[in-house]
Structures are given as structure tokens and as C-alpha cells.
Design a protein around this motif. Structure first.
Motif, PDB file in Angstrom:
ATOM      1  N   ALA A  34       0.841  -1.193   0.000  1.00  8.96           N
ATOM      2  CA  ALA A  34       0.000   0.000   0.000  1.00  8.96           C
ATOM      3  C   ALA A  34       0.877   1.244   0.000  1.00  8.96           C
ATOM      4  CB  ALA A  34      -0.918   0.006   1.222  1.00  8.96           C
ATOM      5  N   ARG A  35       0.474   2.201  -0.773  1.00 16.55           N
ATOM      6  CA  ARG A  35       1.171   3.488  -0.818  1.00 16.55           C
ATOM      7  C   ARG A  35       0.161   4.547  -0.400  1.00 16.55           C
ATOM      8  NH1 ARG A  35       5.848   5.560  -2.978  1.00 16.55           N
ATOM      9  NH2 ARG A  35       5.703   7.680  -3.735  1.00 16.55           N
ATOM     10  N   TYR A  36       0.494   5.276   0.652  1.00 14.96           N
ATOM     11  CA  TYR A  36      -0.377   6.314   1.197  1.00 14.96           C
ATOM     12  C   TYR A  36       0.327   7.659   1.080  1.00 14.96           C
ATOM     13  CZ  TYR A  36      -3.045   2.694   3.814  1.00 14.96           C
ATOM     14  OH  TYR A  36      -3.804   1.626   4.200  1.00 14.96           O
ATOM     15  N   HIS A  37      -0.463   8.693   0.862  1.00 12.05           N
ATOM     16  CA  HIS A  37       0.092  10.047   0.883  1.00 12.05           C
ATOM     17  C   HIS A  37      -0.903  10.970   1.578  1.00 12.05           C
ATOM     18  CE1 HIS A  37       1.571  13.978  -0.361  1.00 12.05           C
ATOM     19  NE2 HIS A  37       2.732  13.365  -0.313  1.00 12.05           N
ATOM     20  N   CYS A  38      -0.405  11.691   2.575  1.00 13.48           N
ATOM     21  CA  CYS A  38      -1.213  12.657   3.309  1.00 13.48           C
ATOM     22  C   CYS A  38      -0.516  14.015   3.246  1.00 13.48           C
ATOM     23  CB  CYS A  38      -1.388  12.221   4.763  1.00 13.48           C
ATOM     24  SG  CYS A  38       0.146  12.195   5.728  1.00 13.48           S
ATOM     25  N   ALA A  39      -1.211  15.037   3.681  1.00  9.09           N
ATOM     26  CA  ALA A  39      -0.601  16.365   3.782  1.00  9.09           C
ATOM     27  C   ALA A  39       0.484  16.312   4.849  1.00  9.09           C
ATOM     28  CB  ALA A  39      -1.658  17.397   4.162  1.00  9.09           C
ATOM     29  N   PRO A  40       1.587  17.018   4.637  1.00  3.38           N
ATOM     30  CA  PRO A  40       2.654  17.021   5.644  1.00  3.38           C
ATOM     31  C   PRO A  40       2.155  17.365   7.050  1.00  3.38           C
ATOM     32  CG  PRO A  40       3.466  17.996   3.623  1.00  3.38           C
ATOM     33  CD  PRO A  40       1.977  17.775   3.435  1.00  3.38           C
ATOM     34  N   ALA A  41       1.140  18.186   7.159  1.00  2.00           N
ATOM     35  CA  ALA A  41       0.600  18.554   8.479  1.00  2.00           C
ATOM     36  C   ALA A  41      -0.031  17.361   9.199  1.00  2.00           C
ATOM     37  CB  ALA A  41      -0.432  19.672   8.321  1.00  2.00           C
ATOM     38  N   ASP A  42      -0.450  16.335   8.450  1.00  2.00           N
ATOM     39  CA  ASP A  42      -1.087  15.151   9.034  1.00  2.00           C
ATOM     40  C   ASP A  42      -0.117  13.978   9.194  1.00  2.00           C
ATOM     41  OD1 ASP A  42      -3.636  16.346   9.190  1.00  2.00           O
ATOM     42  OD2 ASP A  42      -3.993  15.918   7.066  1.00  2.00           O
ATOM     43  N   GLU A  43       1.121  14.178   8.812  1.00  2.00           N
ATOM     44  CA  GLU A  43       2.098  13.089   8.798  1.00  2.00           C
ATOM     45  C   GLU A  43       2.283  12.438  10.169  1.00  2.00           C
ATOM     46  OE1 GLU A  43       6.616  12.224   7.180  1.00  2.00           O
ATOM     47  OE2 GLU A  43       5.745  14.223   6.953  1.00  2.00           O
ATOM     48  N   ASP A  44       2.380  13.211  11.228  1.00  2.00           N
ATOM     49  CA  ASP A  44       2.587  12.642  12.559  1.00  2.00           C
ATOM     50  C   ASP A  44       1.400  11.788  13.004  1.00  2.00           C
ATOM     51  OD1 ASP A  44       5.090  13.801  12.753  1.00  2.00           O
ATOM     52  OD2 ASP A  44       4.401  15.491  13.982  1.00  2.00           O
ATOM     53  N   THR A  45       0.198  12.228  12.701  1.00  2.00           N
ATOM     54  CA  THR A  45      -1.006  11.471  13.061  1.00  2.00           C
ATOM     55  C   THR A  45      -1.055  10.147  12.308  1.00  2.00           C
ATOM     56  OG1 THR A  45      -2.214  13.509  13.506  1.00  2.00           O
ATOM     57  CG2 THR A  45      -3.533  11.525  13.092  1.00  2.00           C
ATOM     58  N   VAL A  46      -0.781  10.186  11.007  1.00  2.90           N
ATOM     59  CA  VAL A  46      -0.798   8.972  10.190  1.00  2.90           C
ATOM     60  C   VAL A  46       0.313   8.024  10.640  1.00  2.90           C
ATOM     61  CG1 VAL A  46      -0.467   8.061   7.847  1.00  2.90           C
ATOM     62  CG2 VAL A  46      -1.925  10.072   8.227  1.00  2.90           C
ATOM     63  N   ARG A  47       1.498   8.548  10.872  1.00  4.36           N
ATOM     64  CA  ARG A  47       2.627   7.721  11.317  1.00  4.36           C
ATOM     65  C   ARG A  47       2.285   6.996  12.633  1.00  4.36           C
ATOM     66  NH1 ARG A  47       8.080   8.667  10.251  1.00  4.36           N
ATOM     67  NH2 ARG A  47       7.412  10.716   9.547  1.00  4.36           N
ATOM     68  N   ALA A  48       1.746   7.723  13.587  1.00  2.58           N
ATOM     69  CA  ALA A  48       1.409   7.127  14.880  1.00  2.58           C
ATOM     70  C   ALA A  48       0.374   6.020  14.722  1.00  2.58           C
ATOM     71  CB  ALA A  48       0.912   8.203  15.840  1.00  2.58           C
ATOM     72  N   ALA A  49      -0.643   6.246  13.903  1.00  3.75           N
ATOM     73  CA  ALA A  49      -1.672   5.223  13.692  1.00  3.75           C
ATOM     74  C   ALA A  49      -1.090   3.998  12.997  1.00  3.75           C
ATOM     75  CB  ALA A  49      -2.831   5.803  12.880  1.00  3.75           C
ATOM     76  N   LEU A  50      -0.229   4.196  12.017  1.00  3.43           N
ATOM     77  CA  LEU A  50       0.380   3.061  11.311  1.00  3.43           C
ATOM     78  C   LEU A  50       1.294   2.255  12.232  1.00  3.43           C
ATOM     79  CD1 LEU A  50       1.206   4.671   7.848  1.00  3.43           C
ATOM     80  CD2 LEU A  50      -0.697   3.134   8.427  1.00  3.43           C
ATOM     81  N   LEU A  51       2.000   2.922  13.107  1.00  4.55           N
ATOM     82  CA  LEU A  51       2.869   2.195  14.040  1.00  4.55           C
ATOM     83  C   LEU A  51       2.052   1.418  15.069  1.00  4.55           C
ATOM     84  CD1 LEU A  51       5.762   4.767  14.483  1.00  4.55           C
ATOM     85  CD2 LEU A  51       5.725   2.673  13.101  1.00  4.55           C
ATOM     86  N   ARG A  52       0.938   1.975  15.506  1.00  2.00           N
ATOM     87  CA  ARG A  52       0.035   1.216  16.403  1.00  2.00           C
ATOM     88  C   ARG A  52      -0.550   0.026  15.662  1.00  2.00           C
ATOM     89  NH1 ARG A  52      -4.448   4.199  19.063  1.00  2.00           N
ATOM     90  NH2 ARG A  52      -4.796   2.147  19.948  1.00  2.00           N
ATOM     91  N   MET A  53      -0.907   0.240  14.398  1.00  3.45           N
ATOM     92  CA  MET A  53      -1.448  -0.841  13.584  1.00  3.45           C
ATOM     93  C   MET A  53      -0.426  -1.956  13.434  1.00  3.45           C
ATOM     94  SD  MET A  53      -4.262  -1.522  12.143  1.00  3.45           S
ATOM     95  CE  MET A  53      -4.759  -2.917  11.191  1.00  3.45           C
ATOM     96  N   ARG A  54       0.815  -1.585  13.270  1.00  2.00           N
ATOM     97  CA  ARG A  54       1.882  -2.585  13.134  1.00  2.00           C
ATOM     98  C   ARG A  54       1.943  -3.486  14.368  1.00  2.00           C
ATOM     99  NH1 ARG A  54       7.866  -0.402  12.498  1.00  2.00           N
ATOM    100  NH2 ARG A  54       7.488   0.105  14.676  1.00  2.00           N
ATOM    101  N   GLU A  55       1.820  -2.910  15.551  1.00  4.02           N
ATOM    102  CA  GLU A  55       1.849  -3.701  16.785  1.00  4.02           C
ATOM    103  C   GLU A  55       0.725  -4.733  16.809  1.00  4.02           C
ATOM    104  OE1 GLU A  55       1.802  -1.217  20.256  1.00  4.02           O
ATOM    105  OE2 GLU A  55       3.229   0.179  19.364  1.00  4.02           O
ATOM    106  N   HIS A  56      -0.473  -4.298  16.478  1.00  8.01           N
ATOM    107  CA  HIS A  56      -1.625  -5.210  16.470  1.00  8.01           C
ATOM    108  C   HIS A  56      -1.463  -6.296  15.398  1.00  8.01           C
ATOM    109  CE1 HIS A  56      -4.184  -3.060  19.280  1.00  8.01           C
ATOM    110  NE2 HIS A  56      -3.968  -1.927  18.625  1.00  8.01           N
ATOM    111  N   THR A  57      -1.091  -5.871  14.201  1.00  9.40           N
ATOM    112  CA  THR A  57      -1.052  -6.793  13.067  1.00  9.40           C
ATOM    113  C   THR A  57      -0.004  -7.873  13.253  1.00  9.40           C
ATOM    114  OG1 THR A  57      -1.807  -5.020  11.610  1.00  9.40           O
ATOM    115  CG2 THR A  57      -0.818  -6.951  10.560  1.00  9.40           C
ATOM    116  N   ARG A  58       1.144  -7.524  13.768  1.00  8.43           N
ATOM    117  CA  ARG A  58       2.200  -8.518  13.954  1.00  8.43           C
ATOM    118  C   ARG A  58       1.805  -9.605  14.956  1.00  8.43           C
ATOM    119  NH1 ARG A  58       7.840  -5.056  13.797  1.00  8.43           N
ATOM    120  NH2 ARG A  58       7.889  -4.794  11.518  1.00  8.43           N
ATOM    121  N   ALA A  59       0.796  -9.357  15.764  1.00  9.97           N
ATOM    122  CA  ALA A  59       0.318 -10.354  16.718  1.00  9.97           C
ATOM    123  C   ALA A  59      -0.758 -11.270  16.118  1.00  9.97           C
ATOM    124  CB  ALA A  59      -0.231  -9.664  17.962  1.00  9.97           C
TER     125      ALA A  59
END
Length: 95
Positions: free
Chosen positions: A7-32
């Protein structure tokens, strides 16, 4: 048969921190998840707001179970997708 998602995602730079945090939380759940074999999150070099995800599951049913999880709805559908200006997804089956 292994099932992969790129998947390739692109958001506005102002939303980058929010998207990054959600993706990293998703990674924790998914790897389990029992069918998950890999879940990698990358920031695209020299592209503010760009992310690349690589996911691999034991089979397509494992991916469907992933999408059915409550945290997928919360983190991806409700939090990440509304912030994206562009999103592309490629599905692949192992040979």
C-alpha cells in the motif's frame, strides 16, 4: 498460499505525525495476528507525507481476518484513510 499487500499512502505534511502514529500502532496489532508473516511501515524518502506499507499473510483468509479486526476499523478506516490525499493498494499471491 502467501498473500501480500503493498500500500502506498500520501497525506498532507501537516497530518504526517497522526498517520505515522496510527500506522505504528497498527503494526503492533497486526504482527500479533496468527496469519501475519510481515508488516512493514516505511516513510517514503524525500516525500513528506508519503508512506509505503508491505504486508504478508499466510493466505487471503488471513488478510480478510486482518481487515475485519476492530483496530483496523479504528486506526485505518476511521483515522488514516480520511487524512489521505492519495492511496493505492496492490494485492499479490505467492508463486
Amino acid at each position: 498460499m502467501a498473500f501480500a499487500v503493498v500500500a502506498r499512502y500520501h497525506c498532507a505534511p501537516a497530518d504526517e505525525d497522526t498517520v505515522r502514529a496510527a500506522l505504528l500502532r497498527m503494526r503492533e496489532h497486526t504482527r500479533a495476528e496468527p496469519a501475519n508473516e510481515a508488516y512493514e511501515v516505511h516513510a517514503v524518502a524525500d516525500e513528506p507525507g508519503g508512506f509505503l506499507l508491505y504486508e504478508r499473510y499466510a493466505d487471503r483468509a488471513g488478510f480478510e481476518a486482518h481487515k475485519a479486526a476492530a483496530y483496523f476499523q479504528e486506526l485505518i478506516v476511521e483515522r488514516v484513510w480520511p487524512l489521505l490525499g492519495d492511496r493505492s493498494v496492490t494485492f499479490a499471491e505467492g508463486l
